[in-house]
Design an enzyme around this catalytic site. Sequence first.
Site, mmCIF file in Angstrom:
data_model
loop_
_atom_site.group_PDB
_atom_site.id
_atom_site.type_symbol
_atom_site.label_atom_id
_atom_site.label_comp_id
_atom_site.label_asym_id
_atom_site.label_seq_id
_atom_site.Cartn_x
_atom_site.Cartn_y
_atom_site.Cartn_z
ATOM 1 N N ARG A 36 0.813 -1.208 0.000
ATOM 2 C CA ARG A 36 0.000 0.000 0.000
ATOM 3 C C ARG A 36 0.851 1.263 0.000
ATOM 4 O O ARG A 36 0.440 2.290 -0.495
ATOM 5 C CB ARG A 36 -0.898 0.041 1.236
ATOM 6 C CG ARG A 36 -1.991 -0.975 1.251
ATOM 7 C CD ARG A 36 -2.956 -0.813 0.128
ATOM 8 N NE ARG A 36 -3.390 0.553 -0.060
ATOM 9 C CZ ARG A 36 -4.165 0.941 -1.039
ATOM 10 N NH1 ARG A 36 -4.583 0.076 -1.925
ATOM 11 N NH2 ARG A 36 -4.525 2.198 -1.167
ATOM 12 N N LEU A 167 -2.862 9.832 -3.507
ATOM 13 C CA LEU A 167 -2.737 8.395 -3.738
ATOM 14 C C LEU A 167 -4.074 7.699 -3.499
ATOM 15 O O LEU A 167 -4.448 6.770 -4.222
ATOM 16 C CB LEU A 167 -1.665 7.792 -2.826
ATOM 17 C CG LEU A 167 -1.476 6.273 -2.928
ATOM 18 C CD1 LEU A 167 -1.087 5.858 -4.339
ATOM 19 C CD2 LEU A 167 -0.441 5.795 -1.915
ATOM 20 N N GLU A 170 -6.082 8.194 -6.594
ATOM 21 C CA GLU A 170 -5.530 7.417 -7.710
ATOM 22 C C GLU A 170 -5.764 5.918 -7.523
ATOM 23 O O GLU A 170 -6.058 5.200 -8.472
ATOM 24 C CB GLU A 170 -4.023 7.683 -7.825
ATOM 25 C CG GLU A 170 -3.661 9.093 -8.228
ATOM 26 C CD GLU A 170 -2.150 9.316 -8.212
ATOM 27 O OE1 GLU A 170 -1.678 10.203 -8.942
ATOM 28 O OE2 GLU A 170 -1.437 8.610 -7.463
ATOM 29 N N ASP A 171 -5.590 5.460 -6.289
ATOM 30 C CA ASP A 171 -5.670 4.034 -6.001
ATOM 31 C C ASP A 171 -6.490 3.858 -4.720
ATOM 32 O O ASP A 171 -5.935 3.635 -3.645
ATOM 33 C CB ASP A 171 -4.250 3.475 -5.816
ATOM 34 C CG ASP A 171 -4.225 1.964 -5.642
ATOM 35 O OD1 ASP A 171 -5.225 1.308 -5.987
ATOM 36 O OD2 ASP A 171 -3.201 1.454 -5.155
ATOM 37 N N PRO A 172 -7.814 3.978 -4.808
ATOM 38 C CA PRO A 172 -8.663 3.979 -3.617
ATOM 39 C C PRO A 172 -8.486 2.736 -2.748
ATOM 40 O O PRO A 172 -8.459 1.613 -3.250
ATOM 41 C CB PRO A 172 -10.081 4.061 -4.198
ATOM 42 C CG PRO A 172 -9.902 4.685 -5.543
ATOM 43 C CD PRO A 172 -8.594 4.140 -6.052
#
Length: 462
Positions: A36, A167, A170-172
């Site tokens: 992550r 972020l 962009e990347d939930p």
Amino acid sequence: MSLTFSSSAATVAVASVTVTSSARVPVNPLVSPSVRGFVSFRLTSKKLPLRSRGGGASSSSVRAMSELVQDKESVVAASTSFNEGGESNKTPNELNHSRTFLDARSEEDLISGIRKETEAGRLPPNVGSGMEELYWNYKKAVLSSGASRADETVISNMSVAFDRMLLGVEDPYTFSPYHKAIREPFDYYLFVHTYIRPLIDFKNSYVGNASIFSEVEDKLRQGHNVVLISNHQSEADPAVISLLLEAQSPYIGENIKCVAGDRVITDPLCKPFSMGRNLICVYSKKHMNDDPELVDMKRKANTRSLKEMATMLRSGSQLIWIAPSGGRDRPNPSTGEWFPAPFDASSVDNMRRLVEHSGAPGHIYPMSLLCYDIMPPPPQVEKEIGEKRLVGYHGTGLSIAPEISFSDVTADCKNPNEAKEAYSQAMYKSVNEQYKTLNSAINHRKGIEASTSTISLSQPWN
């Protein structure tokens, strides 16, 4: 047993649920913490220094916090993690993650970065405007503290916060029913503390009955379960609890599990902070019917979270914080005075029954929080995600009272409903009394002298 469950952030409606002693619901995060992070935010060789005797942040502590996030070269270098084959562990989205905020060195860089990312379509306009508003509010609050190098702290903390928010768009990240605080490769727990710490006026902050918090730690280490029943004032509550106890009882701050409503795990500006806490995720009863098509999904999700909590309690050594009011406190519209919102008796009773049926020794303590000025909520409950986020620098308070025995309080009650109400009222009365003492100490500036025969105030960080 049939349960109607309520959360710390909002009351939750759950259909009748049968929880047997053999049921086990494994924790199954949708995304592994190992992939992550993009920025390393670990505190390793550097340790945060002790606070000055006055309780405010010393110049050395501010400098340490600033260095922790300003050393961008080491941050970026440490962010790259590899597997045994030498390949990057990052997801494609993380590999393509914009460096706009990591490279920011000034206020102009941050503000222009927000606008650049918005114009490029990487930030929705409402998120971008919310970030910009948050920056000015955070800056005003931190500078009002008068701390040394406060301007550097603002740039340092906001650059990391904005990077995490970007972020997240962009990347939930999707939260599982039980979310464990992400500590590596990016340490979200430390990130939250570093962000909230400059907002607390430690000289005008107090802990009530610190010895009972030590008692709670001892019981947890012995395998007992502990539930903290309290009011709920702001999104900063979990961090305030941890920061006020870190000098004496850091175990509580790192291990507390917060029952959290869906607002804090869906709002892009709030999600990075939620990722740094241990959360039992639920959907709010207050917002259960906002979208009729989602009601069934929300109820099923709440059922999973309830089973997850029951499973954890059966393992022992669990510390759970819940606010049975069903949401954050609000001021009296007539007087403007803040006070703990009334408790939902069913919520208190459900937690009591979960603890009693866990098979491990259990204890329920009334706890009180005063910290609304740090991040005051909107005057009224809002339906839409994306509330205006005000920020302030202010004294805070945390107090705990001895555990309250259900059998002692309800000995003379004639039926279960009467007993349920009596126990909830006993809890609320204690929380309210503690709140009044904290209010006297902090807002009326009586300090330690506000202590009573049952509430001993102190500043454990001194």
